[in-house]
Enzyme design. Structure first.
Site, PDB file in Angstrom:
ATOM      1  N   LYS A 189       0.862  -1.192   0.000  1.00  0.00           N
ATOM      2  CA  LYS A 189       0.000   0.000   0.000  1.00  0.00           C
ATOM      3  C   LYS A 189       0.890   1.231   0.000  1.00  0.00           C
ATOM      4  O   LYS A 189       1.550   1.534   0.996  1.00  0.00           O
ATOM      5  CB  LYS A 189      -0.915   0.038   1.229  1.00  0.00           C
ATOM      6  CG  LYS A 189      -1.956   1.149   1.059  1.00  0.00           C
ATOM      7  CD  LYS A 189      -2.558   1.633   2.344  1.00  0.00           C
ATOM      8  CE  LYS A 189      -1.829   2.746   3.009  1.00  0.00           C
ATOM      9  NZ  LYS A 189      -1.730   4.007   2.233  1.00  0.00           N
ATOM     10  N   GLU A 265       9.980   0.482  10.467  1.00  0.00           N
ATOM     11  CA  GLU A 265      11.041   1.492  10.263  1.00  0.00           C
ATOM     12  C   GLU A 265      10.402   2.847  10.523  1.00  0.00           C
ATOM     13  O   GLU A 265       9.481   3.236   9.786  1.00  0.00           O
ATOM     14  CB  GLU A 265      11.526   1.468   8.803  1.00  0.00           C
ATOM     15  CG  GLU A 265      12.588   0.460   8.487  1.00  0.00           C
ATOM     16  CD  GLU A 265      13.913   0.740   9.145  1.00  0.00           C
ATOM     17  OE1 GLU A 265      14.051   1.756   9.853  1.00  0.00           O
ATOM     18  OE2 GLU A 265      14.805  -0.085   8.966  1.00  0.00           O
ATOM     19  N   CYS A 300      13.680  10.407   7.057  1.00  0.00           N
ATOM     20  CA  CYS A 300      13.608   9.836   8.407  1.00  0.00           C
ATOM     21  C   CYS A 300      14.900  10.041   9.183  1.00  0.00           C
ATOM     22  O   CYS A 300      14.886  10.272  10.377  1.00  0.00           O
ATOM     23  CB  CYS A 300      13.267   8.358   8.332  1.00  0.00           C
ATOM     24  SG  CYS A 300      14.384   7.443   7.262  1.00  0.00           S
ATOM     25  N   GLU A 399       9.712  15.197  15.752  1.00  0.00           N
ATOM     26  CA  GLU A 399      10.124  15.114  14.351  1.00  0.00           C
ATOM     27  C   GLU A 399       9.317  16.142  13.552  1.00  0.00           C
ATOM     28  O   GLU A 399       8.106  16.014  13.417  1.00  0.00           O
ATOM     29  CB  GLU A 399       9.849  13.703  13.817  1.00  0.00           C
ATOM     30  CG  GLU A 399      10.437  13.478  12.448  1.00  0.00           C
ATOM     31  CD  GLU A 399      10.167  12.084  11.924  1.00  0.00           C
ATOM     32  OE1 GLU A 399       9.038  11.582  12.114  1.00  0.00           O
ATOM     33  OE2 GLU A 399      11.061  11.515  11.281  1.00  0.00           O
TER      34      GLU A 399
HETATM   35  P1  NAD Z   1       2.659   8.044   8.120  1.00  0.00           P
HETATM   36  O1  NAD Z   1       3.018   7.193   9.276  1.00  0.00           O
HETATM   37  O2  NAD Z   1       1.655   9.097   8.304  1.00  0.00           O
HETATM   38  O3  NAD Z   1       2.112   7.137   6.914  1.00  0.00           O
HETATM   39  C1  NAD Z   1       2.833   6.029   6.450  1.00  0.00           C
HETATM   40  C2  NAD Z   1       1.873   5.055   5.841  1.00  0.00           C
HETATM   41  O4  NAD Z   1       0.982   4.586   6.840  1.00  0.00           O
HETATM   42  C3  NAD Z   1       1.026   5.625   4.713  1.00  0.00           C
HETATM   43  O5  NAD Z   1       0.893   4.651   3.701  1.00  0.00           O
HETATM   44  C4  NAD Z   1      -0.320   5.867   5.393  1.00  0.00           C
HETATM   45  O6  NAD Z   1      -1.411   5.801   4.512  1.00  0.00           O
HETATM   46  C5  NAD Z   1      -0.356   4.717   6.387  1.00  0.00           C
HETATM   47  N1  NAD Z   1      -1.220   4.964   7.540  1.00  0.00           N
HETATM   48  C6  NAD Z   1      -1.509   6.169   8.106  1.00  0.00           C
HETATM   49  N2  NAD Z   1      -2.374   5.994   9.133  1.00  0.00           N
HETATM   50  C7  NAD Z   1      -2.629   4.670   9.212  1.00  0.00           C
HETATM   51  C8  NAD Z   1      -3.451   3.874  10.064  1.00  0.00           C
HETATM   52  N3  NAD Z   1      -4.196   4.422  11.037  1.00  0.00           N
HETATM   53  N4  NAD Z   1      -3.466   2.527   9.865  1.00  0.00           N
HETATM   54  C9  NAD Z   1      -2.743   1.970   8.879  1.00  0.00           C
HETATM   55  N5  NAD Z   1      -1.970   2.669   8.035  1.00  0.00           N
HETATM   56  C10 NAD Z   1      -1.892   4.004   8.208  1.00  0.00           C
HETATM   57  O7  NAD Z   1       4.039   8.608   7.571  1.00  0.00           O
HETATM   58  P2  NAD Z   1       4.288   9.562   6.335  1.00  0.00           P
HETATM   59  O8  NAD Z   1       3.779  10.906   6.690  1.00  0.00           O
HETATM   60  O9  NAD Z   1       3.821   8.922   5.074  1.00  0.00           O
HETATM   61  O10 NAD Z   1       5.896   9.561   6.291  1.00  0.00           O
HETATM   62  C11 NAD Z   1       6.649  10.283   7.182  1.00  0.00           C
HETATM   63  C12 NAD Z   1       7.128   9.416   8.337  1.00  0.00           C
HETATM   64  O11 NAD Z   1       7.794   8.254   7.846  1.00  0.00           O
HETATM   65  C13 NAD Z   1       8.165  10.131   9.168  1.00  0.00           C
HETATM   66  O12 NAD Z   1       7.897   9.907  10.525  1.00  0.00           O
HETATM   67  C14 NAD Z   1       9.466   9.457   8.766  1.00  0.00           C
HETATM   68  O13 NAD Z   1      10.469   9.532   9.721  1.00  0.00           O
HETATM   69  C15 NAD Z   1       9.036   8.071   8.504  1.00  0.00           C
HETATM   70  N6  NAD Z   1       9.991   7.353   7.623  1.00  0.00           N
HETATM   71  C16 NAD Z   1      10.841   6.430   8.173  1.00  0.00           C
HETATM   72  C17 NAD Z   1      11.791   5.791   7.393  1.00  0.00           C
HETATM   73  C18 NAD Z   1      12.755   4.794   7.978  1.00  0.00           C
HETATM   74  O14 NAD Z   1      13.388   4.060   7.217  1.00  0.00           O
HETATM   75  N7  NAD Z   1      12.898   4.732   9.278  1.00  0.00           N
HETATM   76  C19 NAD Z   1      11.853   6.068   6.023  1.00  0.00           C
HETATM   77  C20 NAD Z   1      10.968   6.999   5.490  1.00  0.00           C
HETATM   78  C21 NAD Z   1      10.030   7.634   6.307  1.00  0.00           C
END
Ligand code: NAD
Length: 497
Positions: A189, A265, A300, A399
């Site tokens: 997804k 992650e 991240c 963050e």
């Molecule tokens: P997010 O957590 O808001 O969303 C990530 C994914 O989760 C999306 O596909 C979203 O649709 C889904 N999601 C959101 N709410 C959900 C729920 N209630 N149930 C199931 N799925 C849900 O993150 P974002 O805004 O897309 O990305 C930014 C975040 O990602 C930052 O915190 C960043 O640090 C992290 N990130 C981490 C890494 C790593 O390797 N550690 C890499 C990239 C991004």
């Protein structure tokens, strides 16, 4: 080439695949629902993407299950799986310009970064995992002579991956590579903001010869499609990259459903320490800029806390100001642009609210702090630096996920280590020093999955990547460590007669 006619041609042709990809075919969602995906550099709607309903999720999981239990993928020799995955990587490489433009249009990132990093990174991640397919050995354990005991690693089954919007293709590849190399079936997804590049790649998976049902792409929202996957009784493993806040949900979903394996992650608030023996401030400032401005700070492992020794604070800040001003903000498709648009207007406003908070908390706004290029309809921010930050302030603890640097000063190396570790996160860190003793001491003392000395780097696909504390859970991505996420050990005992 960035200014090649190809970039322009793909940017204007605007032919997007927007349907779900299930069992090797594109189809509209079962209830006909769609959502829009916006170009963050202009505010215009790029396309309406199918939204995967619960029925679609159930159907995709059933197809992935059938492919796993009865399809050819798991039964192929590792050598054959390698061949298909290499061909998938090769096709992505051949379509790099088109995919880089898609990534730039949908995410707002500079196309030069997508061409120079996202696409080569995606291809390398897939190739590395593909090449490992026929090079990983199982074990024979040390038991008594009349028994043969082996530990073999088997694919887990149906894997679902829920990913963020900042590096859609690379994060897809970091999961697809090892999950498929091991023989699993996978459902991805994408984040709702960035579905287009993954849907384009789906047709390349078909062309490479991935059997139907082995790779499925289900665009949708988190609370719906993401949650359906997280709670599904027939998904065996959930691999998530995203925020710590949402990562927690997946542990809950697993606990309340079938105890599926969960790998996370997550976010970070990574420290960058500059010691008083540093001499080339300009070079360090270049690295700091790369750490906090690349991808508009939406990374991240962003080095968003700069811990500077008091004795060099003034010189460091002057170098930062000079270097940060060279990071031009502008049209992501223009060759000179270093910083493109933030992912959305909503996210830009969230980052701006942290700027206001920083001022209220008593930090000094040293540079930036405002929206720019508003006349474009896009969501652009300028490089922003706060000085005189205390590590207890929210701008130093939370963050922000934007181009905002918090500068904190210290006097002793012990104090620097204490501040660096005073965080709930533990993803990455950097240290700049010419003292070998300090380099060793600090590298060992920092509680983070990656420590970079005199550089800002996550390494490459050969190096494990992941977080300590609330930055990760359940293993490491990249390298052979990723094989452990998508396989489980089985012990086999044989009594000899
Ligand atoms: P997010 O957590 O808001 O969303 C990530 C994914 O989760 C999306 O596909 C979203 O649709 C889904 N999601 C959101 N709410 C959900 C729920 N209630 N149930 C199931 N799925 C849900 O993150 P974002 O805004 O897309 O990305 C930014 C975040 O990602 C930052 O915190 C960043 O640090 C992290 N990130 C981490 C890494 C790593 O390797 N550690 C890499 C990239 C991004």
């Amino acid at each position: 080439m960035i200014d090649s006619p190809d970039v322009t041609q793909f940017a204007v042709s605007r032919q997007f695949e927007t349907r779900l990809f299930i069992d090797g075919e594109f189809k509209a969602s079962s209830d006909g629902s769609t959502f829009d995906t916006v170009n963050p550099a202009t505010g215009e709607v790029l396309a309406y993407v199918s939204h995967a309903s619960l029925d679609d999720v159930n159907h995709a999981v059933a197809c992935a299950r059938r492919a796993f239990e009865h399809g050819p993928w798991r039964r192929m020799s590792p050598k054959e799986r390698k061949r298909v995955l290499l061909s998938f990587a090769e096709l992505i490489e051949r379509h790099s310009t088109e995919l880089a433009v898609l990534e730039s249009l949908d995410n707002g990132k500079p196309v030069r970064d997508a061409l120079a990093n996202d696409l080569p990174g995606t291809v390398e991640l897939l190739r590395w995992a593909a090449e490992a397919t026929d090079k990983i050995y199982d074990q024979v354990t040390p038991t008594s002579g009349d028994i043969v005991s082996m530990v073999i690693r088997e694919p887990i089954g149906v894997v679902a991956a829920v990913i963020p919007w900042n590096f859609p293709l690379e994060i897809m590849a970091v999961k697809v590579g090892p999950a498929l190399a091991a023989g699993n079936s996978l459902i991805i997804k994408p984040a709702e903001q960035t579905s287009l590049s993954l849907l384009r790649v789906a047709s390349l998976a078909n062309e490479a010869g991935l059997p139907p049902g082995v790779l499925n792409i289900l665009p949708g929202f988190g609370e719906t499609t993401g949650q359906y996957l997280g709670r599904h009784q027939d998904v065996d493993c959930l691999s998530f990259t995203g925020s710590t806040e949402v990562g927690r949900f997946f542990l809950k979903y697993a606990a309340e459903s079938n105890l599926k394996r969960v790998f996370l992650e997550l976010g970070g608030k990574s420290p960058v320490i500059v010691m008083d023996d540093v001499t080339d401030f300009e070079a360090v400032a270049e690295q700091v800029a790369n750490g906090v401005l690349y991808s508009q700070g939406q990374v991240c492992s962003s080095g968003s806390r700069l811990l500077v020794h008091k004795a060099v604070k003034g010189r460091m800040l002057s170098a930062i100001e000079r270097v940060f001003r060279r990071w031009t903000v502008g049209d992501p498709l223009a060759p000179s642009t270093r910083m493109g648009a933030m992912i959305s207007e909503g996210h830009m406003k969230r980052v701006l609210s942290y700027v206001e908070l920083g001022k209220k908390e008593g930090a000094t706004l040293f540079m930036g702090g405002a929206q720019v290029l508003a006349e474009t309809g896009g969501s652009f921010l300028e490089p922003t630096v706060f000085a005189d930050v205390r590590n207890s302030m929210r701008i130093a603890r939370e963050e922000i996920f934007g181009p905002v640097l918090s500068v904190i000063d210290f006097e002793t190396v012990e104090e620097a280590i204490e501040i660096a570790n005073d965080t709930n996160y533990g993803l990455a860190s950097s240290l700049y020093t010419n003292d070998l003793n300090i380099a060793h001491k600090v590298s060992r003392a920092i509680r983070a999955g990656t420590v970079s000395v005199n550089c800002f780097s996550e390494g490459d696909q050969a190096v494990p990547f992941g977080g300590f504390k609330q930055s990760g859970f359940g293993g490491r991505e990249k390298s052979l460590a990723a094989h452990d996420i998508y396989t489980q050990p089985k012990a086999i005992w044989m009594q000899l007669r």
